[in-house]
Design a protein around this motif. Structure first.
Motif, PDB file in Angstrom:
ATOM      1  N   ASP A 100     -25.839  22.096  -1.049  1.00 49.35           N
ATOM      2  CA  ASP A 100     -24.896  22.923  -1.801  1.00 49.35           C
ATOM      3  C   ASP A 100     -24.391  24.098  -0.979  1.00 49.35           C
ATOM      4  O   ASP A 100     -23.228  24.512  -1.103  1.00 49.35           O
ATOM      5  CB  ASP A 100     -25.541  23.431  -3.099  1.00 49.35           C
ATOM      6  N   GLU A 101     -25.245  24.640  -0.136  1.00 46.98           N
ATOM      7  CA  GLU A 101     -24.869  25.794   0.686  1.00 46.98           C
ATOM      8  C   GLU A 101     -24.135  25.383   1.958  1.00 46.98           C
ATOM      9  O   GLU A 101     -23.527  26.220   2.631  1.00 46.98           O
ATOM     10  CB  GLU A 101     -26.108  26.610   1.047  1.00 46.98           C
ATOM     11  N   GLY A 102     -24.236  24.109   2.308  1.00 45.07           N
ATOM     12  CA  GLY A 102     -23.546  23.623   3.500  1.00 45.07           C
ATOM     13  C   GLY A 102     -24.168  24.081   4.799  1.00 45.07           C
ATOM     14  O   GLY A 102     -23.466  24.264   5.804  1.00 45.07           O
ATOM     15  N   ILE A 103     -25.506  24.251   4.800  1.00 43.80           N
ATOM     16  CA  ILE A 103     -26.198  24.653   6.031  1.00 43.80           C
ATOM     17  C   ILE A 103     -27.472  23.823   6.179  1.00 43.80           C
ATOM     18  O   ILE A 103     -27.967  23.236   5.215  1.00 43.80           O
ATOM     19  CB  ILE A 103     -26.568  26.155   6.041  1.00 43.80           C
ATOM     20  N   THR A 118     -24.081  24.595  10.528  1.00 39.51           N
ATOM     21  CA  THR A 118     -23.214  24.295   9.395  1.00 39.51           C
ATOM     22  C   THR A 118     -23.199  22.797   9.127  1.00 39.51           C
ATOM     23  O   THR A 118     -23.153  21.991  10.055  1.00 39.51           O
ATOM     24  CB  THR A 118     -21.779  24.776   9.665  1.00 39.51           C
ATOM     25  N   LEU A 119     -23.236  22.424   7.843  1.00 39.05           N
ATOM     26  CA  LEU A 119     -23.123  21.020   7.446  1.00 39.05           C
ATOM     27  C   LEU A 119     -21.660  20.696   7.158  1.00 39.05           C
ATOM     28  O   LEU A 119     -21.084  21.228   6.211  1.00 39.05           O
ATOM     29  CB  LEU A 119     -23.952  20.751   6.197  1.00 39.05           C
ATOM     30  N   GLN A 120     -21.054  19.834   7.966  1.00 33.68           N
ATOM     31  CA  GLN A 120     -19.686  19.404   7.689  1.00 33.68           C
ATOM     32  C   GLN A 120     -19.641  18.249   6.695  1.00 33.68           C
ATOM     33  O   GLN A 120     -18.652  18.050   6.000  1.00 33.68           O
ATOM     34  CB  GLN A 120     -18.980  18.984   8.983  1.00 33.68           C
ATOM     35  N   CYS A 121     -20.729  17.489   6.619  1.00 33.14           N
ATOM     36  CA  CYS A 121     -20.808  16.347   5.706  1.00 33.14           C
ATOM     37  C   CYS A 121     -22.144  16.410   4.970  1.00 33.14           C
ATOM     38  O   CYS A 121     -23.191  16.510   5.607  1.00 33.14           O
ATOM     39  CB  CYS A 121     -20.675  15.042   6.482  1.00 33.14           C
ATOM     40  N   THR A 122     -22.109  16.344   3.642  1.00 33.07           N
ATOM     41  CA  THR A 122     -23.336  16.497   2.850  1.00 33.07           C
ATOM     42  C   THR A 122     -23.905  15.176   2.352  1.00 33.07           C
ATOM     43  O   THR A 122     -24.846  15.166   1.562  1.00 33.07           O
ATOM     44  CB  THR A 122     -23.067  17.422   1.642  1.00 33.07           C
ATOM     45  N   GLN A 123     -23.367  14.063   2.810  1.00 28.94           N
ATOM     46  CA  GLN A 123     -23.860  12.760   2.367  1.00 28.94           C
ATOM     47  C   GLN A 123     -25.242  12.489   2.958  1.00 28.94           C
ATOM     48  O   GLN A 123     -25.521  12.824   4.121  1.00 28.94           O
ATOM     49  CB  GLN A 123     -22.896  11.663   2.792  1.00 28.94           C
ATOM     50  N   ASP A 161     -15.551  10.604   7.183  1.00 29.06           N
ATOM     51  CA  ASP A 161     -15.900  11.420   8.341  1.00 29.06           C
ATOM     52  C   ASP A 161     -16.305  10.579   9.547  1.00 29.06           C
ATOM     53  O   ASP A 161     -16.122  10.990  10.700  1.00 29.06           O
ATOM     54  CB  ASP A 161     -17.046  12.377   7.998  1.00 29.06           C
ATOM     55  N   THR A 162     -16.889   9.401   9.298  1.00 25.75           N
ATOM     56  CA  THR A 162     -17.337   8.549  10.394  1.00 25.75           C
ATOM     57  C   THR A 162     -16.554   7.244  10.468  1.00 25.75           C
ATOM     58  O   THR A 162     -16.886   6.374  11.266  1.00 25.75           O
ATOM     59  CB  THR A 162     -18.833   8.212  10.231  1.00 25.75           C
ATOM     60  N   LYS A 163     -15.529   7.094   9.620  1.00 25.38           N
ATOM     61  CA  LYS A 163     -14.722   5.877   9.577  1.00 25.38           C
ATOM     62  C   LYS A 163     -15.605   4.647   9.346  1.00 25.38           C
ATOM     63  O   LYS A 163     -15.389   3.586   9.932  1.00 25.38           O
ATOM     64  CB  LYS A 163     -13.918   5.716  10.876  1.00 25.38           C
ATOM     65  N   GLY A 164     -16.617   4.816   8.492  1.00 28.99           N
ATOM     66  CA  GLY A 164     -17.524   3.721   8.209  1.00 28.99           C
ATOM     67  C   GLY A 164     -17.685   3.512   6.719  1.00 28.99           C
ATOM     68  O   GLY A 164     -16.912   4.028   5.914  1.00 28.99           O
ATOM     69  N   HIS A 165     -18.698   2.757   6.344  1.00 30.88           N
ATOM     70  CA  HIS A 165     -18.988   2.534   4.940  1.00 30.88           C
ATOM     71  C   HIS A 165     -20.489   2.351   4.764  1.00 30.88           C
ATOM     72  O   HIS A 165     -21.237   2.225   5.743  1.00 30.88           O
ATOM     73  CB  HIS A 165     -18.216   1.333   4.391  1.00 30.88           C
ATOM     74  N   TYR A 166     -20.949   2.330   3.523  1.00 24.66           N
ATOM     75  CA  TYR A 166     -22.376   2.244   3.247  1.00 24.66           C
ATOM     76  C   TYR A 166     -22.639   1.256   2.116  1.00 24.66           C
ATOM     77  O   TYR A 166     -21.753   0.905   1.343  1.00 24.66           O
ATOM     78  CB  TYR A 166     -22.937   3.620   2.873  1.00 24.66           C
ATOM     79  N   SER A 167     -23.900   0.830   2.025  1.00 24.91           N
ATOM     80  CA  SER A 167     -24.365  -0.021   0.937  1.00 24.91           C
ATOM     81  C   SER A 167     -25.760   0.435   0.564  1.00 24.91           C
ATOM     82  O   SER A 167     -26.668   0.430   1.405  1.00 24.91           O
ATOM     83  CB  SER A 167     -24.383  -1.492   1.364  1.00 24.91           C
ATOM     84  N   MET A 168     -25.953   0.843  -0.705  1.00 22.45           N
ATOM     85  CA  MET A 168     -27.216   1.385  -1.169  1.00 22.45           C
ATOM     86  C   MET A 168     -27.838   0.462  -2.219  1.00 22.45           C
ATOM     87  O   MET A 168     -27.146  -0.020  -3.104  1.00 22.45           O
ATOM     88  CB  MET A 168     -27.025   2.770  -1.800  1.00 22.45           C
ATOM     89  N   SER A 169     -29.147   0.232  -2.095  1.00 20.61           N
ATOM     90  CA  SER A 169     -29.875  -0.467  -3.148  1.00 20.61           C
ATOM     91  C   SER A 169     -30.752   0.559  -3.860  1.00 20.61           C
ATOM     92  O   SER A 169     -31.509   1.293  -3.239  1.00 20.61           O
ATOM     93  CB  SER A 169     -30.730  -1.594  -2.570  1.00 20.61           C
ATOM     94  N   VAL A 170     -30.626   0.597  -5.192  1.00 23.03           N
ATOM     95  CA  VAL A 170     -31.275   1.627  -6.001  1.00 23.03           C
ATOM     96  C   VAL A 170     -31.954   0.960  -7.197  1.00 23.03           C
ATOM     97  O   VAL A 170     -31.378   0.076  -7.832  1.00 23.03           O
ATOM     98  CB  VAL A 170     -30.234   2.658  -6.514  1.00 23.03           C
TER      99      VAL A 170
END
Length: 232
Positions: A100-103, A118-123, A161-170
């Motif tokens: 949330d603070e971006g750090i 500094t956090l540019q991407c919070t994923q 940000d990385t020109k990629g994609h993801y797949s999550m199993s939850v």
């Protein structure tokens, strides 16, 4: 609730690496062939968690293995790798992330020093992004034998940000089991195990005294700081 997955005692074993590669390939196939359901599914948000995380490239290289503590409400994450299961191929990391603070802080407890950035991407791999797309359900193991199967939801999305994609199993209880990040330069698999729905040591999410007042490091032009990029 506790989610326990099998972890081998020696990560560098070549036979295990080949098995893991086969498992990764199988999981990707399962994700691609998962049964898609209605679009009414909304991304859930993981609870507080303590557990272990391993990071591996698609080629079988172990990037890191370590313990994590996650505060879902405060959006804080501590990850310490290469401690309980050190290997020659693992990164030695101690990261304290404040999304949330971006750090975030890169901590060296041995020398009692740190870097504040500094956090540019919070994923990160412990929560489903709000814009994720529900792909379907997958049953692993056996459906006919009680306790021998696990049903998970598959969520997918892009990473601009990385020109990629993801797949999550939850899991149905919103515990993240595995996450694939497909980027231009590499593919990474994050696997979580021995998850418990609690913060066992809240002090791990507090900035160490020797880091308080630390000035912010300058971010080089073109650099995107994120939890994921620490393993690239």
């Amino acid at each position: 609730m506790r989610l326990g997955l099998f972890l081998p005692s020696r990560f560098c074993d070549s036979l295990w690496t080949r098995k893991m590669y086969a498992a990764i390939t199988l999981f990707v196939f399962m994700c691609l062939t998962a049964t898609t359901h209605a679009d009414h599914h909304q991304p859930c948000h993981a609870p507080n968690m303590t557990g272990f995380m391993s990071v591996m490239s698609l080629k079988g290289e172990v990037k890191a293995f370590g313990a994590f503590t996650y505060d879902s409400m405060g959006k804080k994450l501590r990850f310490r790798s290469n401690e309980s299961h050190p290997t020659n191929t693992s990164l030695g990391l101690d990261l304290l992330m404040f999304f949330d603070e971006g750090i975030f802080y890169e901590i060296d407890s041995k020398n009692q020093s740190c870097e504040k950035k500094t956090l540019q991407c919070t994923q990160h791999p412990l929560d489903i992004p709000d814009d994720a797309t529900f792909h379907g359900e997958v049953h692993t193991g056996s459906l006919s034998v009680e306790g021998e199967g696990l049903k998970v939801n598959i969520w997918t999305g892009s990473m601009p940000d990385t020109k990629g994609h993801y797949s999550m199993s939850v899991t149905m209880g919103c515990l993240p089991v595995t996450v694939f990040y497909f980027c231009e330069s590499t593919t990474l698999l994050f696997s979580n195990s021995d998850i418990e729905n609690e913060i066992k040591d809240p002090d791990l999410l507090v900035v160490p005294s020797y880091c308080v007042g630390q000035p912010m490091e300058e971010t080089p032009e073109g650099t995107v700081n994120s939890f994921l990029n620490e393993f690239m």
